[in-house]
Design a protein around this motif. Structure first.
Motif, PDB file in Angstrom:
ATOM      1  N   ARG A  99       0.794  -1.172   0.020  1.00 31.08           N
ATOM      2  CA  ARG A  99       0.145   0.096  -0.085  1.00 31.08           C
ATOM      3  C   ARG A  99       0.659   1.447   0.007  1.00 31.08           C
ATOM      4  NH1 ARG A  99      -4.455  -0.965   4.714  1.00 31.08           N
ATOM      5  NH2 ARG A  99      -5.357   0.775   3.801  1.00 31.08           N
ATOM      6  N   LEU A 100       2.126   1.209   0.548  1.00 36.53           N
ATOM      7  CA  LEU A 100       2.670   2.464   0.631  1.00 36.53           C
ATOM      8  C   LEU A 100       3.958   2.485  -0.412  1.00 36.53           C
ATOM      9  CD1 LEU A 100       3.831   4.899   2.089  1.00 36.53           C
ATOM     10  CD2 LEU A 100       5.021   3.456   3.421  1.00 36.53           C
ATOM     11  N   TYR A 101       4.126   3.405  -1.321  1.00 38.70           N
ATOM     12  CA  TYR A 101       5.195   3.539  -2.202  1.00 38.70           C
ATOM     13  C   TYR A 101       5.851   4.929  -2.209  1.00 38.70           C
ATOM     14  CZ  TYR A 101       1.336   5.704  -4.487  1.00 38.70           C
ATOM     15  OH  TYR A 101       0.120   6.691  -4.838  1.00 38.70           O
ATOM     16  N   GLY A 102       7.206   4.846  -2.827  1.00 37.07           N
ATOM     17  CA  GLY A 102       7.555   6.334  -2.884  1.00 37.07           C
ATOM     18  C   GLY A 102       8.362   6.395  -4.231  1.00 37.07           C
ATOM     19  N   ILE A 103       8.530   7.464  -4.616  1.00 34.14           N
ATOM     20  CA  ILE A 103       8.920   7.912  -6.071  1.00 34.14           C
ATOM     21  C   ILE A 103      10.015   9.109  -6.134  1.00 34.14           C
ATOM     22  CG2 ILE A 103       6.925   7.117  -6.996  1.00 34.14           C
ATOM     23  CD1 ILE A 103       6.181  10.138  -7.500  1.00 34.14           C
ATOM     24  N   VAL A 104      10.946   9.017  -7.008  1.00 38.44           N
ATOM     25  CA  VAL A 104      11.660  10.287  -7.489  1.00 38.44           C
ATOM     26  C   VAL A 104      11.591  10.337  -9.049  1.00 38.44           C
ATOM     27  CG1 VAL A 104      14.344  10.954  -7.480  1.00 38.44           C
ATOM     28  CG2 VAL A 104      13.298   9.616  -5.456  1.00 38.44           C
ATOM     29  N   SER A 105      11.348  11.690  -9.275  1.00 39.16           N
ATOM     30  CA  SER A 105      11.176  11.995 -10.615  1.00 39.16           C
ATOM     31  C   SER A 105      12.345  13.143 -11.072  1.00 39.16           C
ATOM     32  CB  SER A 105       9.953  12.481 -10.815  1.00 39.16           C
ATOM     33  OG  SER A 105       9.739  12.833 -12.258  1.00 39.16           O
ATOM     34  N   LEU A 106      12.940  12.810 -11.987  1.00 35.73           N
ATOM     35  CA  LEU A 106      14.088  13.407 -12.596  1.00 35.73           C
ATOM     36  C   LEU A 106      13.992  14.140 -14.022  1.00 35.73           C
ATOM     37  CD1 LEU A 106      17.133  11.392 -11.585  1.00 35.73           C
ATOM     38  CD2 LEU A 106      16.058  13.303 -10.197  1.00 35.73           C
ATOM     39  N   PRO A 107      13.441  15.516 -14.169  1.00 34.59           N
ATOM     40  CA  PRO A 107      12.934  15.818 -15.370  1.00 34.59           C
ATOM     41  C   PRO A 107      14.023  16.683 -16.343  1.00 34.59           C
ATOM     42  CG  PRO A 107      12.303  17.512 -13.616  1.00 34.59           C
ATOM     43  CD  PRO A 107      13.138  16.428 -13.090  1.00 34.59           C
ATOM     44  N   PHE A 108      14.033  16.542 -17.563  1.00 32.93           N
ATOM     45  CA  PHE A 108      15.109  17.541 -18.413  1.00 32.93           C
ATOM     46  C   PHE A 108      14.153  18.084 -19.540  1.00 32.93           C
ATOM     47  CE2 PHE A 108      17.400  14.039 -16.529  1.00 32.93           C
ATOM     48  CZ  PHE A 108      18.782  14.474 -16.504  1.00 32.93           C
ATOM     49  N   GLN A 109      14.592  19.064 -19.862  1.00 33.76           N
ATOM     50  CA  GLN A 109      13.777  20.022 -20.865  1.00 33.76           C
ATOM     51  C   GLN A 109      14.806  20.561 -22.172  1.00 33.76           C
ATOM     52  OE1 GLN A 109      10.865  23.146 -19.669  1.00 33.76           O
ATOM     53  NE2 GLN A 109      11.387  22.762 -17.714  1.00 33.76           N
ATOM     54  N   TYR A 110      13.986  20.808 -23.290  1.00 32.92           N
ATOM     55  CA  TYR A 110      14.660  21.460 -24.303  1.00 32.92           C
ATOM     56  C   TYR A 110      13.665  22.366 -24.948  1.00 32.92           C
ATOM     57  CZ  TYR A 110      16.750  22.807 -28.877  1.00 32.92           C
ATOM     58  OH  TYR A 110      17.189  23.437 -30.208  1.00 32.92           O
ATOM     59  N   ASN A 111      13.893  23.572 -25.066  1.00 35.46           N
ATOM     60  CA  ASN A 111      12.695  24.385 -25.525  1.00 35.46           C
ATOM     61  C   ASN A 111      13.331  25.393 -26.367  1.00 35.46           C
ATOM     62  OD1 ASN A 111      10.991  23.504 -23.359  1.00 35.46           O
ATOM     63  ND2 ASN A 111      12.641  24.688 -21.803  1.00 35.46           N
ATOM     64  N   GLU A 112      12.344  25.990 -27.637  1.00 33.28           N
ATOM     65  CA  GLU A 112      12.601  26.915 -28.339  1.00 33.28           C
ATOM     66  C   GLU A 112      11.343  27.856 -28.506  1.00 33.28           C
ATOM     67  OE1 GLU A 112      13.119  25.093 -32.154  1.00 33.28           O
ATOM     68  OE2 GLU A 112      14.821  24.003 -31.617  1.00 33.28           O
ATOM     69  N   ARG A 113      11.614  29.022 -28.383  1.00 33.89           N
ATOM     70  CA  ARG A 113      10.441  30.300 -28.621  1.00 33.89           C
ATOM     71  C   ARG A 113      10.814  31.161 -29.689  1.00 33.89           C
ATOM     72  NH1 ARG A 113       6.644  32.623 -25.112  1.00 33.89           N
ATOM     73  NH2 ARG A 113       6.708  34.856 -25.395  1.00 33.89           N
ATOM     74  N   SER A 114      10.126  31.203 -30.561  1.00 34.88           N
ATOM     75  CA  SER A 114      10.073  31.866 -31.807  1.00 34.88           C
ATOM     76  C   SER A 114       9.015  33.198 -31.771  1.00 34.88           C
ATOM     77  CB  SER A 114       9.894  31.239 -32.912  1.00 34.88           C
ATOM     78  OG  SER A 114       9.907  32.034 -34.260  1.00 34.88           O
ATOM     79  N   SER A 115       9.683  34.529 -31.706  1.00 29.18           N
ATOM     80  CA  SER A 115       8.872  35.499 -31.722  1.00 29.18           C
ATOM     81  C   SER A 115       9.331  36.862 -32.454  1.00 29.18           C
ATOM     82  CB  SER A 115       8.363  35.895 -30.253  1.00 29.18           C
ATOM     83  OG  SER A 115       9.587  36.549 -29.716  1.00 29.18           O
ATOM     84  N   LEU A 116       8.301  37.885 -32.848  1.00 31.49           N
ATOM     85  CA  LEU A 116       8.736  39.135 -33.380  1.00 31.49           C
ATOM     86  C   LEU A 116       9.066  40.108 -32.278  1.00 31.49           C
ATOM     87  CD1 LEU A 116       6.352  39.327 -36.391  1.00 31.49           C
ATOM     88  CD2 LEU A 116       8.891  39.485 -36.363  1.00 31.49           C
ATOM     89  N   TYR A 117       8.022  40.062 -31.351  1.00 33.00           N
ATOM     90  CA  TYR A 117       8.004  41.360 -30.315  1.00 33.00           C
ATOM     91  C   TYR A 117       9.313  41.142 -29.429  1.00 33.00           C
ATOM     92  CZ  TYR A 117       6.527  38.674 -25.948  1.00 33.00           C
ATOM     93  OH  TYR A 117       6.561  37.993 -24.853  1.00 33.00           O
ATOM     94  N   GLU A 118       9.892  40.092 -29.255  1.00 33.40           N
ATOM     95  CA  GLU A 118      10.917  40.134 -28.311  1.00 33.40           C
ATOM     96  C   GLU A 118      12.316  40.250 -28.893  1.00 33.40           C
ATOM     97  OE1 GLU A 118       9.951  36.541 -25.045  1.00 33.40           O
ATOM     98  OE2 GLU A 118      10.211  35.938 -27.103  1.00 33.40           O
TER      99      GLU A 118
END
Length: 369
Positions: A99-118
């Motif tokens: 009934r009892l469980y534990g977790i560890v989560s390790l996240p990674f990201q890659y992002n691109e943002r294309s805009s004119l106003y910036e």
């Protein structure tokens, strides 16, 4: 019958994993928001067993909404902001008991943002961010045991999100200032790798057998972020929007899962979900810049289990998107000029997960001579 029920419970629980915590666009519930990526596997693990999973998600946000109204002219004029976001979570789950469980989560990201106003509003350019995000640890407890749980169960979980991701990531911006020079500045809040706050996560999940091959599932979370702002500049003109906020986040999902008797290990699901960022935090202040809002989606999915490995694919499709009026919008409004910022949303989100259940090794038996 028992084998079908067990197969359905296993596959259905794994189908909950990839998609609880990822909104689609500038109103971004990042992948480090909830514990849904790894929670859910505790109900198929016996005491001493492990589960290792990797979850990948992708979306492209480009449709601008102010409130629930889509500003279609942004695409027609070529002024829309386009975010491409990729994320991978590596999760480890362990059953301390049935009934009892534990977790560890390790996240990674890659992002691109294309805009004119910036970039001076004259040329479209792209900013980037990549790296480790905000890790999570947590634990959950299934409310029923033994015979009481043979038709289904509900778990309550608690966790912490740590500010391990870079919440002041930078990139090159072009055509800046009167001289139109290049500058290194912090990227937009929607593609930051972290939010700079320590979050408290409360979540729930459940799975119940309706008939021999149909199951009702539900899960959700709320992440409390007591910290008000993180000190990261937004590069926005308004004084009360100069620093990034550290917002709460939430998501709720429910639907029906079906397993197949003739194709052992195959399952499909159909459900709906709501996720978003509130205007006001439940604990602490809500100052600083944020893009509050929510998304309502229909969520089809498919899974296949072979031995101790399960693959799942979920594709939430947005039905309703609403960029709500923020605290700073309200502060900046007057009776003659109502301020209501916009945000870009995606049409759909792709979630793919692979999970490997590691059974507990049976003790060796030595025959005596």
């Amino acid at each position: 019958m028992k084998k079908i029920l067990l197969s359905g419970l296993v596959a259905a629980s794994l189908m909950l994993l990839p998609a609880i915590s990822y909104a689609q666009g500038c109103v971004a519930i990042r992948q480090f928001s909830g514990l849904g990526n790894a929670v859910g596997q505790g109900n198929i693990l016996e005491k001493g067993e492990w589960n290792i999973s990797a979850n990948y998600r992708y979306f492209k946000s480009f449709r601008h909404f102010r409130g629930s109204h889509e500003e279609a002219n942004r695409i027609e004029d070529g002024t829309q902001v386009i975010n491409h976001q990729h994320g991978v979570d590596f999760n480890i789950s362990y059953a301390f008991s049935e009934r009892l469980y534990g977790i560890v989560s390790l996240p990674f990201q890659y992002n691109e943002r294309s805009s004119l106003y910036e970039h001076g509003r004259t040329e479209r350019h792209t900013t980037y961010s990549k790296g480790f995000s905000d890790m999570r640890i947590g634990a959950g407890y299934w409310l029923l045991s033994g015979e009481k749980a043979k038709k289904g169960n509900t778990a309550i979980g608690f966790g912490l999100k740590f500010p391990t991701g870079d919440y002041a990531a930078t990139s090159t911006f072009y055509n800046q200032g009167d001289e139109g020079v290049e500058q290194i500045k912090t990227v937009d809040q929607s593609i930051q790798l972290g939010d700079g706050g320590t979050g408290l996560i409360i979540d729930f999940q459940g799975l119940w057998n309706i008939t021999s091959t149909y199951f009702w599932y539900y899960d959700g979370f709320y992440m409390f972020n007591p910290k008000e702002t993180n000190g990261t500049p937004t590069n926005r003109r308004r004084e009360n929007e100069a620093i990034m906020s550290v917002p709460d986040q939430y998501a709720v999902r429910t639907g029906v899962f079906k397993s197949f008797e003739k194709i052992h290990g195959l399952g499909i699901s159909l459900g709906g979900r709501v996720e978003g960022i509130p205007v006001h935090d439940a604990i602490g202040g809500s100052d600083g810049f944020r893009r509050p809002g929510y998304i309502i989606s229909v969520e089809p999915g498919i899974s296949y289990m072979k031995g101790n490995v399960t693959g799942t694919l979920n594709v939430p499709i947005a039905l309703y998107r609403n960029r709500t009026q923020s605290v700073t919008d309200i502060e900046n409004s007057t009776p003659d000029d109502v301020v209501h910022g916009d945000a870009a949303f995606a049409d759909y989100l792709i979630n793919f997960s692979l999970a490997w259940r590691i059974p507990k090794k049976a003790p060796k038996v030595f025959n005596s001579l």
